[in-house]
Each structure stands twice: as C-alpha cells, then as structure tokens.
Design a protein around this motif. Structure first.
Motif, PDB file in Angstrom:
ATOM      1  N   SER A  22       0.834  -1.208   0.000  1.00  0.00           N
ATOM      2  CA  SER A  22       0.000   0.000   0.000  1.00  0.00           C
ATOM      3  C   SER A  22       0.866   1.254   0.000  1.00  0.00           C
ATOM      4  O   SER A  22       2.040   1.230   0.371  1.00  0.00           O
ATOM      5  CB  SER A  22      -0.929   0.015   1.214  1.00  0.00           C
ATOM      6  N   SER A  23       0.252   2.367  -0.398  1.00  0.00           N
ATOM      7  CA  SER A  23       0.982   3.642  -0.437  1.00  0.00           C
ATOM      8  C   SER A  23       1.375   4.073   0.973  1.00  0.00           C
ATOM      9  O   SER A  23       2.434   4.676   1.179  1.00  0.00           O
ATOM     10  CB  SER A  23       0.127   4.726  -1.113  1.00  0.00           C
ATOM     11  N   GLU A  24       0.515   3.767   1.959  1.00  0.00           N
ATOM     12  CA  GLU A  24       0.827   4.118   3.350  1.00  0.00           C
ATOM     13  C   GLU A  24       2.053   3.355   3.845  1.00  0.00           C
ATOM     14  O   GLU A  24       2.937   3.924   4.494  1.00  0.00           O
ATOM     15  CB  GLU A  24      -0.369   3.802   4.262  1.00  0.00           C
ATOM     16  N   THR A  25       2.114   2.060   3.523  1.00  0.00           N
ATOM     17  CA  THR A  25       3.269   1.246   3.929  1.00  0.00           C
ATOM     18  C   THR A  25       4.537   1.751   3.265  1.00  0.00           C
ATOM     19  O   THR A  25       5.592   1.851   3.905  1.00  0.00           O
ATOM     20  CB  THR A  25       3.031  -0.235   3.566  1.00  0.00           C
ATOM     21  N   GLN A  26       4.430   2.095   1.992  1.00  0.00           N
ATOM     22  CA  GLN A  26       5.585   2.625   1.264  1.00  0.00           C
ATOM     23  C   GLN A  26       6.066   3.940   1.880  1.00  0.00           C
ATOM     24  O   GLN A  26       7.272   4.155   2.064  1.00  0.00           O
ATOM     25  CB  GLN A  26       5.227   2.840  -0.216  1.00  0.00           C
ATOM     26  N   ALA A  27       5.116   4.808   2.257  1.00  0.00           N
ATOM     27  CA  ALA A  27       5.464   6.103   2.853  1.00  0.00           C
ATOM     28  C   ALA A  27       6.136   5.901   4.218  1.00  0.00           C
ATOM     29  O   ALA A  27       7.122   6.581   4.545  1.00  0.00           O
ATOM     30  CB  ALA A  27       4.218   6.964   2.999  1.00  0.00           C
ATOM     31  N   VAL A  28       5.619   4.958   5.012  1.00  0.00           N
ATOM     32  CA  VAL A  28       6.209   4.668   6.332  1.00  0.00           C
ATOM     33  C   VAL A  28       7.621   4.120   6.162  1.00  0.00           C
ATOM     34  O   VAL A  28       8.546   4.511   6.887  1.00  0.00           O
ATOM     35  CB  VAL A  28       5.322   3.672   7.122  1.00  0.00           C
ATOM     36  N   CYS A  29       7.825   3.240   5.196  1.00  0.00           N
ATOM     37  CA  CYS A  29       9.157   2.671   4.936  1.00  0.00           C
ATOM     38  C   CYS A  29      10.151   3.757   4.538  1.00  0.00           C
ATOM     39  O   CYS A  29      11.310   3.736   4.970  1.00  0.00           O
ATOM     40  CB  CYS A  29       9.071   1.605   3.846  1.00  0.00           C
ATOM     41  N   GLU A  30       9.693   4.695   3.734  1.00  0.00           N
ATOM     42  CA  GLU A  30      10.572   5.802   3.308  1.00  0.00           C
ATOM     43  C   GLU A  30      10.964   6.666   4.495  1.00  0.00           C
ATOM     44  O   GLU A  30      12.110   7.104   4.613  1.00  0.00           O
ATOM     45  CB  GLU A  30       9.874   6.640   2.231  1.00  0.00           C
ATOM     46  N   ARG A  31      10.004   6.923   5.394  1.00  0.00           N
ATOM     47  CA  ARG A  31      10.290   7.736   6.589  1.00  0.00           C
ATOM     48  C   ARG A  31      11.263   7.025   7.517  1.00  0.00           C
ATOM     49  O   ARG A  31      12.188   7.639   8.062  1.00  0.00           O
ATOM     50  CB  ARG A  31       8.997   8.029   7.348  1.00  0.00           C
ATOM     51  N   ILE A  32      11.038   5.725   7.729  1.00  0.00           N
ATOM     52  CA  ILE A  32      11.872   4.962   8.655  1.00  0.00           C
ATOM     53  C   ILE A  32      13.335   5.008   8.254  1.00  0.00           C
ATOM     54  O   ILE A  32      14.223   5.120   9.107  1.00  0.00           O
ATOM     55  CB  ILE A  32      11.378   3.492   8.745  1.00  0.00           C
ATOM     56  N   GLN A  33      13.614   4.945   6.947  1.00  0.00           N
ATOM     57  CA  GLN A  33      15.011   4.903   6.510  1.00  0.00           C
ATOM     58  C   GLN A  33      15.523   6.236   5.958  1.00  0.00           C
ATOM     59  O   GLN A  33      16.597   6.314   5.378  1.00  0.00           O
ATOM     60  CB  GLN A  33      15.215   3.791   5.485  1.00  0.00           C
ATOM     61  N   SER A  34      14.744   7.294   6.206  1.00  0.00           N
ATOM     62  CA  SER A  34      15.185   8.632   5.795  1.00  0.00           C
ATOM     63  C   SER A  34      16.237   9.153   6.765  1.00  0.00           C
ATOM     64  O   SER A  34      15.986   9.235   7.968  1.00  0.00           O
ATOM     65  CB  SER A  34      13.989   9.589   5.758  1.00  0.00           C
ATOM     66  N   GLU A  35      17.403   9.505   6.257  1.00  0.00           N
ATOM     67  CA  GLU A  35      18.468  10.013   7.130  1.00  0.00           C
ATOM     68  C   GLU A  35      18.036  11.289   7.839  1.00  0.00           C
ATOM     69  O   GLU A  35      18.359  11.496   9.013  1.00  0.00           O
ATOM     70  CB  GLU A  35      19.748  10.256   6.316  1.00  0.00           C
ATOM     71  N   ALA A  36      17.288  12.136   7.123  1.00  0.00           N
ATOM     72  CA  ALA A  36      16.820  13.396   7.729  1.00  0.00           C
ATOM     73  C   ALA A  36      15.865  13.105   8.888  1.00  0.00           C
ATOM     74  O   ALA A  36      15.959  13.713   9.962  1.00  0.00           O
ATOM     75  CB  ALA A  36      16.121  14.256   6.680  1.00  0.00           C
ATOM     76  N   ALA A  37      14.942  12.141   8.690  1.00  0.00           N
ATOM     77  CA  ALA A  37      13.977  11.797   9.737  1.00  0.00           C
ATOM     78  C   ALA A  37      14.673  11.139  10.924  1.00  0.00           C
ATOM     79  O   ALA A  37      14.351  11.415  12.081  1.00  0.00           O
ATOM     80  CB  ALA A  37      12.900  10.862   9.174  1.00  0.00           C
ATOM     81  N   LEU A  38      15.646  10.260  10.652  1.00  0.00           N
ATOM     82  CA  LEU A  38      16.392   9.590  11.720  1.00  0.00           C
ATOM     83  C   LEU A  38      17.185  10.590  12.548  1.00  0.00           C
ATOM     84  O   LEU A  38      17.260  10.493  13.769  1.00  0.00           O
ATOM     85  CB  LEU A  38      17.335   8.540  11.121  1.00  0.00           C
ATOM     86  N   THR A  39      17.772  11.571  11.862  1.00  0.00           N
ATOM     87  CA  THR A  39      18.557  12.602  12.554  1.00  0.00           C
ATOM     88  C   THR A  39      17.657  13.490  13.397  1.00  0.00           C
ATOM     89  O   THR A  39      17.963  13.786  14.563  1.00  0.00           O
ATOM     90  CB  THR A  39      19.333  13.463  11.536  1.00  0.00           C
ATOM     91  N   LYS A  40      16.532  13.914  12.823  1.00  0.00           N
ATOM     92  CA  LYS A  40      15.606  14.798  13.540  1.00  0.00           C
ATOM     93  C   LYS A  40      15.074  14.132  14.808  1.00  0.00           C
ATOM     94  O   LYS A  40      14.975  14.763  15.864  1.00  0.00           O
ATOM     95  CB  LYS A  40      14.432  15.179  12.628  1.00  0.00           C
ATOM     96  N   ALA A  41      14.757  12.845  14.715  1.00  0.00           N
ATOM     97  CA  ALA A  41      14.196  12.114  15.867  1.00  0.00           C
ATOM     98  C   ALA A  41      15.275  11.570  16.795  1.00  0.00           C
ATOM     99  O   ALA A  41      14.959  11.019  17.845  1.00  0.00           O
ATOM    100  CB  ALA A  41      13.315  10.974  15.369  1.00  0.00           C
ATOM    101  N   LYS A  42      16.553  11.703  16.400  1.00  0.00           N
ATOM    102  CA  LYS A  42      17.689  11.211  17.194  1.00  0.00           C
ATOM    103  C   LYS A  42      17.536   9.725  17.532  1.00  0.00           C
ATOM    104  O   LYS A  42      17.746   9.297  18.669  1.00  0.00           O
ATOM    105  CB  LYS A  42      17.846  12.034  18.492  1.00  0.00           C
ATOM    106  N   ILE A  43      17.136   8.952  16.538  1.00  0.00           N
ATOM    107  CA  ILE A  43      16.919   7.523  16.742  1.00  0.00           C
ATOM    108  C   ILE A  43      18.260   6.811  16.899  1.00  0.00           C
ATOM    109  O   ILE A  43      19.161   6.968  16.082  1.00  0.00           O
ATOM    110  CB  ILE A  43      16.136   6.905  15.562  1.00  0.00           C
ATOM    111  N   HIS A  44      18.379   6.012  17.960  1.00  0.00           N
ATOM    112  CA  HIS A  44      19.612   5.275  18.252  1.00  0.00           C
ATOM    113  C   HIS A  44      19.531   3.873  17.625  1.00  0.00           C
ATOM    114  O   HIS A  44      18.443   3.284  17.543  1.00  0.00           O
ATOM    115  CB  HIS A  44      19.775   5.159  19.771  1.00  0.00           C
ATOM    116  N   PRO A  45      20.664   3.309  17.176  1.00  0.00           N
ATOM    117  CA  PRO A  45      20.645   1.956  16.596  1.00  0.00           C
ATOM    118  C   PRO A  45      19.986   0.917  17.491  1.00  0.00           C
ATOM    119  O   PRO A  45      19.250   0.053  17.008  1.00  0.00           O
ATOM    120  CB  PRO A  45      22.134   1.636  16.389  1.00  0.00           C
TER     121      PRO A  45
END
Length: 541
Positions: free
Chosen positions: A300-323
């Motif tokens: 689905s388009s929603e799943t695709q959008a969520v996948c893009e956000r999860i692996q977006s470097e900008a989103a990961l940096t903004k949220a300060k997600i740790h490994p």
C-alpha cells in the motif's frame, strides 16, 4: 592499593580525575551519589534496565547530605545539567530532586530551584509531575505548597512560552497525576503576560464558549488570531463525527492523536492521516498494531510512505533515533505478537527491510565518547537466551552493543573470551549485524572468567579507559578479584580505568561489594544502559 589522585570540577561542571595528585579518585562521594541518583534513580552501583517505579527520598541520601551542607545551589546546577543535556535515563529523579530543593530551608536554594523550573520541566506532563512531588513531600505537614514563590514560578512557566506552542501543549496534555492546567492557572493566580496567553488562560479556565463570547467581536492581533484559529480547529475536531472532515483537519493543521476522540481512532483512514506527521519514535512503537489493524497493508501507499520515513536520514537525525532503539523495535515487530493483550500480526517484509536499513544509518546519531574502550563478550554459554523485556537474543544484543562502540569510537577493541581463551574480533564498519554476531560466537564456550579482558589489556600494554564486559548472567568463577585486576591495570597503565559488567539476562546482581566509583553493574539491557555507560565513561556519575 588504590591509585593516588585528586578530584576537580571543570568549568563545564564535569568531575575530572587526576591520577598523579594526592587523594583518592575512586571514593563514592556525595556528589557522585547525587549524579547517580539523577542519572538512573539510585545511588548504588547497579542499574537495572526497564525497571519502573517511583523514586523516593530513601534513594537520595547524597542529595540530602549536600543540601544539609548548604550546597543546594550546586545541586540545582547538577539537576539542570542532567535534564537539559539529556544525561538522565528518565526525568523523575530530577523532578523529585528539584522539588526537594524548592522547599529547602535555605532561601538561595529555593530561589535557584524555582528559577530552574522551566528548563527542567519542558512539557506539561513534567510540570504536573513536579507539582505532585511537591504535594507528596508536604503531606503530613500543616503548610500547603502554594506559596508566593511557586505561584510565580508556575506563572512564569506559562508566560514565557511561545503562544502557539502553549496552545498545542495544553490541548495535547490537559491533565496528569491528578493535576490539570485549570488547577495550575487558578492556584498560581497567573496574570497573563500578553493577550495571546490571556486567550489560552481563558480557554483553559472558562472553556471555548467563553472564549468565543470574549474574542468574536474584538479587533485582535495577528498572534491572537492564530491562536484563536488553532483552538477553533481543536474544538471542531472534538465535536465532529464526519470522518472526512476529521482527516482534513488532521492533515491541514498537523493535529496529533492526543487531540482526537477515542471514536476517531477506530477509523483506519484517520490513523493513516495521523501516520503522515506522527513522530518517528511513535511510529516505531505502533508498527505491529498498525499492521494488525490492516492500516499498513503489503504494497500500500501508506506502507511505502512509512518505509521511506523509517530509513530517511533526515527523519532519523531529527528524531535522534539510536541503533539500539531500531534493533529493539525491529525484533519486536518481527516477533509478530505484542507482549500484552492478544494483538498479532504478520510482519511485512518491506517494513523489516526498511528497519534493517535504518539500523545501519542510525549509527550517525551516536556521538563518540572519545575514550579508549574494550568490549568483551563472554561466550562461555550459548548466548541464545533472550534479554528480559525484549525479543532480542543475548548474542544479537552483544553484537549490537559491540558495533555501537566499534563503529563510533576511534580506540575500541572487541574481544570474545571463554575458559582461558581470549580472541580479538575484527568488527569493521562494513560488517552486518549477522556477521558481527557470528564473529563473536564462533569460539567454543567454557566457564566464565570476567577478569580475562582486564588481564589481556594489562599484559599487552593497552591502556583502557572503560572495560565493558557482556555476559549472559553475572554468576561466575574467576581466578582473581575483578576489583583487584582493575586496580592492577590502573597502576600499570596510568589510566583512570572503569569496569562495567552487564548481565544481559540478569534481574539484579552486582559484580562485587565495593565502594570503588569506577565499577558499575548493569542488569539486562536497554537504551538507558548505554546512557549510563556513557555517563560513567565521561566521569559524570
């Protein structure tokens, strides 16, 4: 024999150890006890992962001792540093410490505590928690908590906020721990600093209808118009039964789920609208539920959008997600079942692939400590157990922890050891988690001797600042005392070495009964454990 040394406080407030001067740098001072308390809610040398429960004054002897010595201003500075620099595992110990300082007999301490309120309580939830702690501390006493100083501090908390941010805050978190914004505005006798804050005050204390009566015919400033429009949207969505209207309001005004009704959250379309702007940390927590409810469907388009956000470097940096955060989320999602309730789901392969990609990208969020590390993994058992409270095997957890330090620190040795055998492992930046796991467990197991990594470093002339010993459970036999082995390494290397033992499946066991400030035991493992290790390495606790 303890190494000689002295303790000094740098201009940044950090405690520094000088091994060549006189004195004993490893004594657990009141200041060290205070910092431990602020970091993880206990003055002891044991941190238990995912341990929840309210902290009390019984765990704060060092703090109380410093207050008794008239060092309250120093205590408040420590509270500010630990909360503002995100050094603490959780905020509750800092809130209790600030509440204690705010009603201390010394005027300077009370003034410093109230001045620090806005910096420590950065959202309504923490403000409500602080007020409740003050109430609990005053129980049994004849006097109340709402003196002039607290009224002014709470008034300033509201008046010094940006009006639009405050409008969002009061509508997302209206009450907590028996307190509401209406209570706080009323009890603090807040006199709004400007018309926009006055509007929010009226909304909180009198309600939306009163706001409409007061402001509908007035000529309002641009800021007041913006706040008025935002509150109108919040009220509109609360009274709307039209699914399409609710979705449009969410998307246009970036509303969050806390501002919606429970009935709204029964709609898949509403959840899909919320997902677009939902903080990434929150998205990771509800992936299983969203998959179970068919809100995220394969392809689905929603799943695709969520996948893009999860692996977006900008989103990961903004949220300060740790490994380690991503590893825990990924393994929990892969499990296909929640820990509580009956929620089950079929993990989506594209989501798992996105989380795997994000895991490796998120190492950019790990700030190097700049110390010399040895991460030693005990392979005396199969390492096939599971870290309590997670879906992560101890082998995979050990590999991930080793990767965190090997990838981010310039000087880090990873070792696998068992029954007299010790093997240096090559953990490079291009290795996958599976490859690192295999590298760690390929040597045969035997009995445990956690002194081997320390002895290895001493005999090979490697000065080490922090030894991190990862084991399944901290019940071992050893040829020499871990404390004595560490002291020998300090003496020979001249380093202010520290030793952290982490029982990945342990629920509460310390390495030794010692007053050496350089030793720490961790039971289980979570993100808080990494924060504790970092604070110990930097002489913050």
């Amino acid at each position: 024999m303890e190494p000689s040394g002295s303790t000094t406080i740098s201009s940044s407030g950090n405690l520094t150890l000088n091994a060549t001067a006189g004195g004993c740098p490893w004594e657990v001072s009141d200041r060290a006890r205070l910092r431990r308390f602020l970091c993880y809610g206990s003055e002891g040398d044991v941190y238990t992962a995912r341990e929840e429960g309210r902290v009390g004054t019984g765990s704060a002897a060092g703090l109380l001792s410093l207050l008794q010595e008239g060092r309250g201003a120093e205590v408040v500075e420590e509270i500010k540093r630990f909360s503002e620099d995100d050094r603490a595992v959780g905020l509750e110990p800092s809130l209790l410490a600030l509440a204690l300082c705010s009603q201390h007999s010394e005027l300077k301490t009370r003034q410093a505590a109230f001045k620090a309120l806005k910096g420590v309580c950065r959202d309504p939830a923490s403000l409500f928690s602080f007020i409740q702690k003050k109430k609990e501390l005053k129980e049994g006493m004849k006097c109340g908590i709402w003196g002039r100083a607290l009224r002014k501090a709470v008034s300033d908390w509201y008046n010094e906020q940006d009006a639009m941010s405050l409008a969002a805050a009061v509508t997302k978190c209206n009450q907590r721990e028996g307190w509401s914004h209406q209570d706080l505005f009323r009890l603090s006798h807040t006199k709004p600093a400007n018309e926009a804050i006055a509007l929010i005050s009226k909304y909180v204390t009198k309600g939306w209808k009163e706001v409409q009566l007061t402001y509908s015919d007035k000529e309002n400033s641009e800021e007041v118009v913006d706040v008025l429009s935002y509150l109108e949207v919040v009220e509109k969505v609360k009274h709307s039964c039209d699914e399409t209207e609710v979705i449009n309001l969410i998307e246009e005004h970036k509303l969050e789920r806390e501002q919606l009704l429970t009935d709204h959250l029964k709609s898949k379309r509403v959840w899909r609208a919320l997902l677009k702007e939902m903080p990434l940390q929150s998205v990771l927590k509800i992936l299983g539920k969203m998959t179970s409810n068919k809100i995220l469907e394969p392809g689905s388009s929603e799943t695709q959008a969520v996948c893009e956000r999860i692996q977006s470097e900008a989103a990961l940096t903004k949220a300060k997600i740790h490994p380690f955060n991503l590893l825990l989320s990924s393994e929990n999602y892969k499990r296909g079942q929640g820990y509580q309730g009956k929620t089950k789901w079929e993990p989506d392969s594209s989501i798992l692939k996105a989380m795997d990609s994000a895991f490796y990208k998120s190492f950019m969020n790990v700030e190097p400590v700049g110390k010399r590390f040895v991460v030693a993994v005990d392979v005396s058992t199969s390492l096939s157990s599971v870290v309590p409270g997670t879906s992560v095997s101890t082998a995979v957890a050990a590999a991930a922890i080793a990767m965190v330090f090997a990838r981010t620190e310039a000087d880090c040795h990873v070792l696998a050891y068992s029954e007299g055998a010790l093997v240096p492992c090559s953990v490079t930046a291009d290795m996958t988690l599976a490859q690192v796991t295999f590298e760690l467990v390929k040597i045969p197991g035997g009995s445990t001797d956690c002194t081997l990594p320390v002895t290895w470093a001493t005999e090979n002339g490697k000065a080490v600042d922090v030894f991190i010993i990862l084991i399944n459970n901290p019940l071992w036999a050893f040829t020499a005392s871990p404390v004595e082995s560490l002291k020998k390494h300090r003496q020979k290397s001249g380093a202010n070495s520290k030793l952290v033992t982490c029982g990945l499946t342990s629920i509460g066991h310390a390495i030794a009964d010692t007053e050496d400030r350089g030793l720490m035991s961790i039971c289980g493992f979570d993100l808080g454990a990494l924060r504790v290790i970092r604070s110990l390495a930097l002489d913050l606790i």
